[in-house]
Write a protein that holds these residues in place. Structure first.
Motif, short mmCIF file in Angstrom:
data_model
loop_
_atom_site.label_atom_id
_atom_site.label_comp_id
_atom_site.label_asym_id
_atom_site.label_seq_id
_atom_site.Cartn_x
_atom_site.Cartn_y
_atom_site.Cartn_z
N VAL A 22 27.97 75.63 -18.85
CA VAL A 22 26.56 75.59 -18.50
C VAL A 22 26.50 75.36 -16.99
O VAL A 22 26.99 74.35 -16.48
N SER A 25 22.22 76.12 -12.82
CA SER A 25 20.98 76.89 -13.01
C SER A 25 20.47 76.81 -14.44
O SER A 25 19.34 77.21 -14.72
N GLY A 26 21.30 76.30 -15.37
CA GLY A 26 20.95 76.28 -16.79
C GLY A 26 21.49 77.48 -17.55
O GLY A 26 21.47 77.51 -18.77
N LEU A 27 21.96 78.49 -16.82
CA LEU A 27 22.55 79.66 -17.46
C LEU A 27 23.94 79.32 -18.00
O LEU A 27 24.58 78.37 -17.55
N HIS A 28 24.40 80.11 -18.96
CA HIS A 28 25.72 79.92 -19.56
C HIS A 28 26.64 81.05 -19.09
O HIS A 28 26.20 82.18 -18.88
N SER A 29 27.94 80.74 -18.95
CA SER A 29 28.89 81.73 -18.46
C SER A 29 30.27 81.52 -19.07
O SER A 29 30.65 80.38 -19.36
N THR A 120 22.11 82.04 -8.93
CA THR A 120 20.76 82.62 -8.93
C THR A 120 20.14 82.62 -7.53
O THR A 120 19.21 83.37 -7.27
N SER A 168 26.25 85.92 -16.75
CA SER A 168 25.63 84.65 -17.13
C SER A 168 24.47 84.98 -18.07
O SER A 168 23.88 86.06 -18.00
N TYR A 169 24.18 84.03 -18.97
CA TYR A 169 23.23 84.28 -20.04
C TYR A 169 22.31 83.08 -20.21
O TYR A 169 22.73 81.94 -20.03
N SER A 170 21.09 83.34 -20.62
CA SER A 170 20.20 82.25 -21.00
C SER A 170 20.71 81.70 -22.34
O SER A 170 21.41 82.39 -23.09
N ALA A 171 20.36 80.46 -22.63
CA ALA A 171 20.86 79.80 -23.85
C ALA A 171 20.46 80.54 -25.11
O ALA A 171 21.19 80.51 -26.11
N ASP A 172 19.34 81.25 -25.07
CA ASP A 172 18.89 81.95 -26.28
C ASP A 172 19.38 83.40 -26.35
O ASP A 172 19.00 84.14 -27.25
#
Length: 191
Positions: A22, A25-29, A120, A168-172
């Motif tokens: 995490v 930025s809150g994004l996941h990678s 970001t 990178s991806y949002s949590a959802d």
């Protein structure tokens, strides 16, 4: 330095991590660049900063380097050393970046805003606003690594040492293989 030589520095420092992370930025990678590890060796940090300093146009007339804390502090200090200018850093004691510890910019000081990694660009843009609010004129932004895939943009020229295309991806919106791995948050921000 070539991109391969730069990445070799990260690999040699065990600073290019694989897993589920995490980001601040809150994004996941699936990959994380732990710049603190690559910069813990002063000689390695100096090599990287000198390589980046060599890419900066002399006409920028940089008079100071300002970085956001925590991640950018060492990168900014090494860049300032390479450029022979003062180094300062911003902190967020109340959630908004500001200069503290007696740091100040004379009005019109030509500043390079220096980050370790840009994903970001949000922290960098916040840092640029804080520098300008403190009287500095941000003439460029720089980072050791641009992992935004070219998506991070600024109102000033941006000079990364290396550009990486790391998803990178949002949590959802996590891919199944990444969602199956427990997430860790290795950065400096707890939330």
């Amino acid at each position: 330095m070539t991109d391969d030589e730069i990445l070799a520095e990260f690999r040699a420092a065990d600073a290019l991590l694989e897993g589920h992370f995490v980001l601040s930025s809150g994004l996941h990678s699936p990959r994380y660049l732990q710049c603190a590890r690559v910069l813990m060796d002063p000689a390695r940090g100096a090599r990287l900063a000198e390589a980046l300093a060599a890419l900066l146009p002399a006409e920028l007339g940089i008079q100071a380097v300002v970085s956001p804390a925590m991640g950018g502090v060492i990168a900014g200090h090494e860049m300032a050393r390479a450029l022979s200018v003062p180094a300062m850093f911003l902190e967020r004691p109340t959630g908004t970046f500001e200069l503290r510890r007696g740091f100040r910019l004379d009005p019109g000081t030509r500043v390079l805003m220096m980050e370790d990694v840009v994903t970001t660009g949000l922290s960098s843009r916040e840092a640029i606003r804080a520098i300008e609010a403190a009287g500095g004129v941000v003439v460029a932004a720089a980072a050791l690594v641009d992992r935004s895939g070219g998506a991070a943009t600024f109102d000033v020229p941006f000079h990364p040492l290396v550009r990486l295309d790391v998803p990178s991806y949002s949590a959802d919106a996590l891919p199944a293989d990444l969602a199956a791995i427990p997430a860790t948050k290795p950065g400096s921000r707890a939330a």
